[in-house]
Design a protein around this motif. Structure first.
Motif, PDB file in Angstrom:
ATOM      1  N   GLN A   1     -68.146 109.600-150.372  1.00  0.00           N
ATOM      2  CA  GLN A   1     -66.766 109.149-150.541  1.00  0.00           C
ATOM      3  C   GLN A   1     -66.707 107.759-151.172  1.00  0.00           C
ATOM      4  O   GLN A   1     -65.898 107.509-152.076  1.00  0.00           O
ATOM      5  CB  GLN A   1     -66.052 109.166-149.188  1.00  0.00           C
TER       6      GLN A   1
ATOM      7  N   ARG B   1     -63.553 116.141-138.667  1.00  0.00           N
ATOM      8  CA  ARG B   1     -63.823 115.433-139.929  1.00  0.00           C
ATOM      9  C   ARG B   1     -64.452 114.076-139.641  1.00  0.00           C
ATOM     10  O   ARG B   1     -64.211 113.463-138.592  1.00  0.00           O
ATOM     11  CB  ARG B   1     -62.533 115.187-140.716  1.00  0.00           C
TER      12      ARG B   1
ATOM     13  N   GLY C   1     -65.003 113.151-153.009  1.00  0.00           N
ATOM     14  CA  GLY C   1     -64.317 113.435-151.759  1.00  0.00           C
ATOM     15  C   GLY C   1     -62.890 113.880-152.005  1.00  0.00           C
ATOM     16  O   GLY C   1     -62.499 114.191-153.144  1.00  0.00           O
TER      17      GLY C   1
ATOM     18  N   ARG D   1     -69.853 109.733-145.970  1.00  0.00           N
ATOM     19  CA  ARG D   1     -69.221 108.442-146.251  1.00  0.00           C
ATOM     20  C   ARG D   1     -69.762 107.832-147.545  1.00  0.00           C
ATOM     21  O   ARG D   1     -69.015 107.253-148.331  1.00  0.00           O
ATOM     22  CB  ARG D   1     -69.438 107.500-145.079  1.00  0.00           C
TER      23      ARG D   1
ATOM     24  N   GLY E   1     -66.932 115.525-145.755  1.00  0.00           N
ATOM     25  CA  GLY E   1     -66.448 114.980-144.497  1.00  0.00           C
ATOM     26  C   GLY E   1     -65.868 116.019-143.559  1.00  0.00           C
ATOM     27  O   GLY E   1     -65.692 115.755-142.361  1.00  0.00           O
TER      28      GLY E   1
ATOM     29  N   ASP F   1     -64.747 110.516-142.057  1.00  0.00           N
ATOM     30  CA  ASP F   1     -64.356 109.877-143.314  1.00  0.00           C
ATOM     31  C   ASP F   1     -64.612 108.386-143.241  1.00  0.00           C
ATOM     32  O   ASP F   1     -64.846 107.831-142.152  1.00  0.00           O
ATOM     33  CB  ASP F   1     -62.857 110.113-143.581  1.00  0.00           C
TER      34      ASP F   1
END
Length: 537
Positions: free
Chosen positions: A262, A396, A267, A259, A287, A398
């Motif tokens: 990202q 996953r 990402g 995270r 992720g 995210d």
């Protein structure tokens, strides 16, 4: 001028190890950032305090997954450490290196240099093995305690059942012979939790070149071109930018490390665009590759006293507390998971495929005020349970918004293929066979529904979908491998396509190990510190 040489994001199982190893020479200034607090709760120190921290928002992020149709439409509860020591400060303490093939599989998956022959040496340097007599083997900072002399007498029925079936037994799942029924070793020292914060970070903080900042929520990593140079964080209501002269090391765990990448623009581009984040690096695997062990427990009322009889009555709690205060021994000094081991569900297999647990206690979760409380039941009871060791489903994790405070979007994709469903049935049938032995049958007064002993394969899988869930071993969301086409970091744990940035925690495991993941996470950090120092020299 840089504020620090190394900035470590996350004071969890990996980050604490890194802090000690990178600061030992005195040459480098090291900063450790932790979003949670210092972890001074007595329930962290006390091994059986696991039941108290399981729902405690002061030390636990208390994440939830998205609802999964494969698990009867349920959301999963994912406790993760929000405290110095990370999830190793609130886990159930089972110390399991993993099986040799786990690490040979890592290397085969592109993690060159992470085979069993290599990582075994790191474990040996890191550990001090302590026998029931107090004899020690090794001189590492992490104490691993053999508590086989303290486990509850009712566990003898589990060992008798395994022997009756001709299943192997072993003195240690971490030894040369690691398959079979065993008392679990735990990372404690003199009856107190020996997590990475105690074993590694506490000594490091005595050095003038180490700083720990708690309550520090990282918002993103700052770059100059493709080089990571600083960390932007919120601390005590203020936004702070801290510069790293050498490297930034992301050790926030399998949920939060992807995270933060990202949020920093690393990402899948389409997802980042939806969140209003400019893509710095197209990295679709950030992720992804989420793996986790799923397990289930079966509950039985017992024909003889178990830990319920000790820990449910008030006078029993007092007696156990006095024993612990005077001797640092007894039920409060142990894990709830007292024995189990690696087993093969079929003689045709060339490796164990299941991890079993036998716990001399049953418990009920009740709502008291605004908090869930785990209480032993008011009758003697025990649990037998299992987890398939190497699931093949992939999920996953995210971000759910362009906001570090927003909860993660966790989609485990559990039981998404026939192979994992078959492993669930195989594990339950192994437990079923054990329960139908003379050795365990004599301990059973009756089953607490549902009764495993009479389930069909279809019934086993349906029950697992209704009741099974995570055993808290998420890994793989920043997996290591040969190149950016298949992974996030290289075997030195540097982020592909970026300089000055590594990810060092369970998120980089290419494949899940066959059991509890805390020990291999600490091993990974210990060995990676050597790689970092080699690059710095």
């Amino acid at each position: 001028m840089a504020d620090y040489d190394y900035i470590i994001i996350g004071a969890g199982s990996a980050g604490c190890v890194l802090a000690e190893r990178l600061s030992a020479s005195g040459r480098y200034k090291v900063l450790v950032l932790e979003a949670g607090g210092r972890g001074r709760s007595p329930w962290i120190v006390l091994p059986l305090g696991y039941g108290k921290t399981y729902f405690d928002p002061a030390v636990n992020w208390k994440y939830e997954t998205e609802a999964e149709e494969t698990l009867a439409g349920r959301k999963g509860y994912w406790p993760r450490g929000k405290v110095v020591g990370g999830s190793g400060a609130i886990n159930a303490l089972v110390y399991a290196r993993g099986l040799p093939r786990d690490f040979d599989d890592w290397e085969a998956a592109g993690a060159a240099g992470w085979n069993w022959d290599t990582v075994r040496g790191t474990y040996e340097v890191m550990e001090t093995q302590v026998s029931p007599s107090g004899a020690r083997h090794g001189s590492g900072p992490l104490h691993v305690q053999d508590v086989s002399d303290q486990i509850h007498p009712s566990t003898r029925h589990f060992f008798a059942a395994a022997k009756e079936l001709g299943l192997p037994s072993t003195d240690s799942i971490n030894g040369a012979v690691n398959e079979g029924a065993a008392a679990y070793q735990i990372n404690t020292s003199r009856g107190r939790r020996m997590h990475s914060a105690r074993a590694f970070l506490a000594p490091a903080l005595k050095r003038p070149n180490v700083t720990l900042m708690t309550g520090a929520l990282v918002e993103r990593i700052v770059f100059e071109g493709r080089r990571a140079t600083a960390v932007k964080l919120r601390h005590r209501g203020r936004l702070v930018n801290l510069q790293a002269g050498r490297e930034i090391i992301l050790s926030a765990g399998a949920v939060t490390s992807p995270r933060i990448l990202q949020l920093s623009g690393i990402g899948p581009p389409e997802m980042l665009k939806r969140m209003g984040i400019t893509t710095l690096l197209d990295a679709p695997h950030v992720g992804g590759n989420l793996q986790d062990n799923l397990g289930i427990n079966y509950y039985f009322r017992a024909t003889e006293p178990t830990l319920n009889n000790v820990l449910r009555p008030f006078h029993g709690k007092v007696r156990a507390a006095i024993q612990y205060a005077l001797t640092r021994r007894g039920p409060l000094s142990l894990s709830v998971n007292q024995c189990g081991g690696y087993f093969r569900s079929s003689v045709d297999l060339n490796q164990p495929d299941q991890q079993l647990y036998f716990n001399p206690v049953t418990y009920t979760t009740t709502l008291v005020g605004k908090r869930n409380v785990v209480q032993p039941d008011p009758f003697p009871g025990f649990i037998i349970g299992f987890q398939p060791s190497r699931p093949t489903s992939r999920g996953r994790i995210d971000i759910s918004a362009n906001d570090p405070n927003a909860p993660p979007l966790i989609r485990p994709n559990s039981l998404s293929n026939k192979e994992d469903c078959a492993q669930v049935v195989a594990g339950a049938q192994l437990c079923q066979t054990l329960m139908n032995t003379v050795g365990l049958d004599r301990l059973v007064e009756r089953a607490i529904d549902p009764d495993l002993r009479c389930m069909t394969p279809d019934g086993i899988l349906a029950d697992f979908r209704e009741r099974g869930g995570t055993v808290f071993h998420p890994i793989g969301t920043c997996r290591m491998g040969e190149n950016a086409a298949s992974s996030v970091v290289c075997p030195k744990l540097k982020v592909h396509g970026i300089s000055g940035l590594r990810v060092v925690d369970a998120s980089v495991f290419p494949n899940i190990t066959s059991s509890n993941t805390n020990a291999p996470t600490m091993m990974l950090a210990h060995r990676t510190a050597d790689l970092i120092l080699e690059d710095a020299s």
